[in-house]
Design an enzyme around this catalytic site. Structure first.
Site, PDB file in Angstrom:
ATOM      1  CE1 TYR A  50       0.283   1.839   4.282  1.00 17.21           C
ATOM      2  CE2 TYR A  50       0.602  -0.515   4.617  1.00 17.21           C
ATOM      3  CZ  TYR A  50       0.706   0.790   5.069  1.00 17.21           C
ATOM      4  OH  TYR A  50       1.241   1.040   6.310  1.00 17.21           O
ATOM      5  CB  CYS A  51       1.780   3.767  -1.768  1.00 18.82           C
ATOM      6  SG  CYS A  51       0.856   3.481  -3.297  1.00 18.82           S
ATOM      7  CB  THR A  52      -0.079   8.412  -0.700  1.00 18.44           C
ATOM      8  OG1 THR A  52       1.055   8.482   0.160  1.00 18.44           O
ATOM      9  CG2 THR A  52      -1.041   9.549  -0.365  1.00 18.44           C
ATOM     10  CB  CYS A  55       1.108  -0.045  -3.412  1.00 17.02           C
ATOM     11  SG  CYS A  55      -0.307   1.043  -3.574  1.00 17.02           S
TER      12      CYS A  55
END
Length: 242
Positions: A182-184, A189
């Site tokens: 996951y990422c912002t 991701c």
């Protein structure tokens, strides 16, 4: 109701004419009174824009008239003031730099997990097959320090180009587990999940990233805030500026 609509969006799509698009998109955005940043590269587009809601949405709708951007989806949040100082459009080698040219998301994404499914897995403590779920934060260390999923793996990378080496060092520990990167907003991701699968890890990406998770299911299993790259600095799980 706050006056300024903020959007983030990205799409991996082949752009042979990024340099030509640059002035045209900037002219259109400035004429609409928008501020923010648009990154263009051969591999696609990444944008962060803010302004009057009708103007922002009209700009995105016009983008989607180009078949290459038809699948562009946005994540929305609101602020009382304009969080960007100017309108920038840049052409880069990659819209998110990984320095792994074999990673081409426009040719096929890694499997994605939607926010509701991820929350259900986290509530249950396992995925639908009873396997351990490992949340892998692909952001830079200073971003993670603002907030992260409870129990997430954080390799303390300082820039995304360090991710492949960190993944290689940890690959054995991730075997037999369901890894959700996951990422912002989803862009890092997405590349991360493709790379992890290439080295034999059963990896998925969180569809829409942290901001999509906040929008759809709120702050369940999340601690803290989410860093964003504008003057708001960070957003709460309610998508409000800190």
């Amino acid at each position: 109701m706050p006056a300024i609509l903020n959007i983030s969006a990205y799409l991996f799509t082949h752009l042979a004419d990024a340099a030509t698009l640059k002035p045209a998109l900037r002219e259109r955005a400035v004429a609409a009174g928008l501020k923010g940043t648009i990154l263009l590269a051969e591999e696609g587009i990444n944008l962060f824009l803010a302004g009057d809601a009708d103007a922002v949405r009209a700009f995105v709708d016009a983008l989607r008239d180009d078949p290459r951007f038809a699948a562009l989806t946005t994540k929305e949040s609101w602020s009382d003031t304009q969080p960007f100082g100017r309108m920038l459009v840049k052409v880069k080698r990659e819209i998110i730099r990984m320095d792994h040219p074999t990673i081409r998301p426009e040719a096929g994404r890694a499997p994605a997990v939607d926010p509701a499914t991820l929350r259900r897995w986290l509530d249950a403590g396992a995925d639908d097959d009873g396997r351990e779920v490992v949340l892998l934060d692909t952001r830079n260390a200073f971003e993670v320090d603002y907030g992260a999923f409870a129990g997430a793996v954080d390799w303390r990378i300082e820039r995304f180009t360090q991710f492949p080496d960190a993944a290689a060092a940890a690959a054995a520990d991730l075997q037999g587990k369901t890894v959700v990167s996951y990422c912002t907003g989803g862009i890092r991701c997405e590349k991360a999940a493709i790379h992890l699968r290439e080295i034999g890890v059963d990896a998925y990406q969180l569809d829409g990233g942290i901001l999509g998770y906040f929008e759809q299911v709120g702050g369940a299993h999340w601690n803290g805030e989410c860093f964003v790259f504008d003057e708001r600095e960070a957003l709460t799980p309610e998508l409000a500026p800190r």
